[in-house]
Write a protein that holds these residues in place. Sequence first.
Motif, short mmCIF file in Angstrom:
data_model
loop_
_atom_site.label_atom_id
_atom_site.label_comp_id
_atom_site.label_asym_id
_atom_site.label_seq_id
_atom_site.Cartn_x
_atom_site.Cartn_y
_atom_site.Cartn_z
N ASN A 70 0.59 -1.22 0.09
CA ASN A 70 -0.09 0.03 0.01
C ASN A 70 0.95 1.15 -0.14
O ASN A 70 2.09 1.19 0.14
CB ASN A 70 -0.89 0.03 1.35
N LYS A 71 0.20 2.16 -0.30
CA LYS A 71 0.93 3.59 -0.47
C LYS A 71 1.23 4.41 0.76
O LYS A 71 0.35 3.93 1.82
CB LYS A 71 0.13 4.58 -1.27
N PRO A 72 2.13 5.12 0.73
CA PRO A 72 2.28 5.98 2.10
C PRO A 72 0.76 6.77 2.64
O PRO A 72 0.14 6.97 1.66
CB PRO A 72 3.34 6.97 1.71
N MET A 73 0.62 6.79 3.83
CA MET A 73 -0.43 7.48 4.33
C MET A 73 -0.24 8.75 5.14
O MET A 73 0.91 9.00 5.61
CB MET A 73 -1.46 6.53 5.34
N VAL A 74 -1.00 9.77 4.70
CA VAL A 74 -0.82 10.90 5.49
C VAL A 74 -2.18 10.95 6.46
O VAL A 74 -3.33 11.09 6.11
CB VAL A 74 -0.77 12.31 4.42
N LEU A 75 -1.72 11.33 7.56
CA LEU A 75 -2.89 11.29 8.71
C LEU A 75 -3.01 12.96 9.00
O LEU A 75 -1.97 13.42 9.53
CB LEU A 75 -2.25 10.64 9.79
N ILE A 106 -0.63 8.25 -2.92
CA ILE A 106 -0.78 8.37 -1.29
C ILE A 106 -2.04 8.01 -0.93
O ILE A 106 -3.03 8.09 -1.78
CB ILE A 106 -0.36 9.83 -0.71
N SER A 107 -2.30 7.65 0.48
CA SER A 107 -3.80 7.60 0.85
C SER A 107 -3.57 8.55 2.02
O SER A 107 -2.61 8.98 2.70
CB SER A 107 -3.85 6.19 1.52
N ILE A 108 -4.85 9.31 2.15
CA ILE A 108 -4.97 10.20 3.21
C ILE A 108 -5.99 9.73 4.36
O ILE A 108 -7.11 9.21 3.90
CB ILE A 108 -5.60 11.52 2.59
N ILE A 109 -5.70 10.01 5.68
CA ILE A 109 -6.85 9.70 6.63
C ILE A 109 -7.21 11.01 7.01
O ILE A 109 -6.58 11.86 7.67
CB ILE A 109 -6.03 8.70 7.87
N ASP A 110 -8.54 11.09 7.09
CA ASP A 110 -9.24 12.32 7.60
C ASP A 110 -9.73 11.93 9.24
O ASP A 110 -10.34 10.83 9.42
CB ASP A 110 -10.49 12.61 6.83
N PRO A 150 1.73 6.17 9.98
CA PRO A 150 1.60 6.86 8.76
C PRO A 150 2.81 7.49 8.51
O PRO A 150 3.70 7.66 9.30
CB PRO A 150 0.65 8.20 9.46
N SER A 151 3.32 7.77 7.25
CA SER A 151 4.52 8.53 6.73
C SER A 151 4.71 9.85 7.11
O SER A 151 5.64 10.46 7.28
CB SER A 151 4.37 8.37 5.28
N PHE A 152 3.42 10.61 7.38
CA PHE A 152 3.59 12.28 7.59
C PHE A 152 2.32 12.41 8.34
O PHE A 152 1.34 11.77 8.13
CB PHE A 152 3.47 12.64 6.16
N LEU A 153 2.78 13.23 9.20
CA LEU A 153 1.59 13.93 9.99
C LEU A 153 1.21 15.17 9.78
O LEU A 153 2.01 15.92 10.04
CB LEU A 153 1.93 13.49 11.71
N PHE A 154 0.02 15.71 9.74
CA PHE A 154 -0.17 17.24 9.12
C PHE A 154 -1.08 17.54 10.23
O PHE A 154 -2.17 17.05 10.64
CB PHE A 154 -0.86 17.22 7.64
N LEU A 155 -0.72 18.73 10.98
CA LEU A 155 -1.53 19.37 11.97
C LEU A 155 -2.12 20.83 11.48
O LEU A 155 -1.46 21.68 11.71
CB LEU A 155 -0.80 19.44 13.31
N PRO A 156 -3.24 21.08 11.10
CA PRO A 156 -3.73 22.37 10.56
C PRO A 156 -4.21 23.38 11.91
O PRO A 156 -4.36 22.52 12.74
CB PRO A 156 -5.02 21.94 9.57
N HIS A 157 -3.84 24.32 11.49
CA HIS A 157 -4.33 25.33 12.67
C HIS A 157 -5.41 26.31 12.12
O HIS A 157 -5.59 26.54 10.85
CB HIS A 157 -3.18 26.57 12.96
#
Length: 189
Positions: free
Chosen positions: A55-60, A147-151, A179-186
């Motif tokens: 599977n592709k990398p996941m962005v959480l 990529i795959s994205i986790i909402d 997850p390959s990357f963690l994104f924290l929106p403000h």
Amino acid sequence: MFSWSKDGRKKDPELFQNVTEGLRRLYRTKLFPLEDAYRFHEFHSPALEDADFDNKPMVLLVGQYSTGKTTFIRHLMEQDFPGMRIGPEPTTDSFIAVMHGEQEGVIPGNALVVDPKKPFRKLDAYGNAFLNRFMCAQMNNPVLESISIIDTPGILSGEKQRISRGQSLREFSQNSLSPSFLFLPHPFS
């Protein structure tokens, strides 16, 4: 020169078709026997499966509610995805794995954990309470080919909600998906 071989001859390097196949073979031949001998899977985490390599990398995406996590995904893909809800109040109350698929649709969490082609089999350990709040939105989108994205559900500001959802997020990201990357929106001001 130092050599790992017993007789001093140089060993020809193994050739692999791609990195994924090389990692899979190295895991199966070198690391898995060691994990198995020391019963690593009984005490820490289950063994890696083919889906974990394929599977592709996941962005959480993680953050407070109404900060734009779902809107960011929609903007990135330039289209809506199945199961998406956007509003001023907390609307995303589930974990939604947005993944590539030829047919557009939603797959419930209970079906995802039994699919050997998806990397979610380890989530079965969290039971139906979690699986009822987990789904996969499949769609044919060029962004999702790589990529795959986790909402995720937004983190609420109240102590009880923050602890409850924070624990779910921690379990989801640390123990199961890596997850390959963690994104924290403000929040936008």
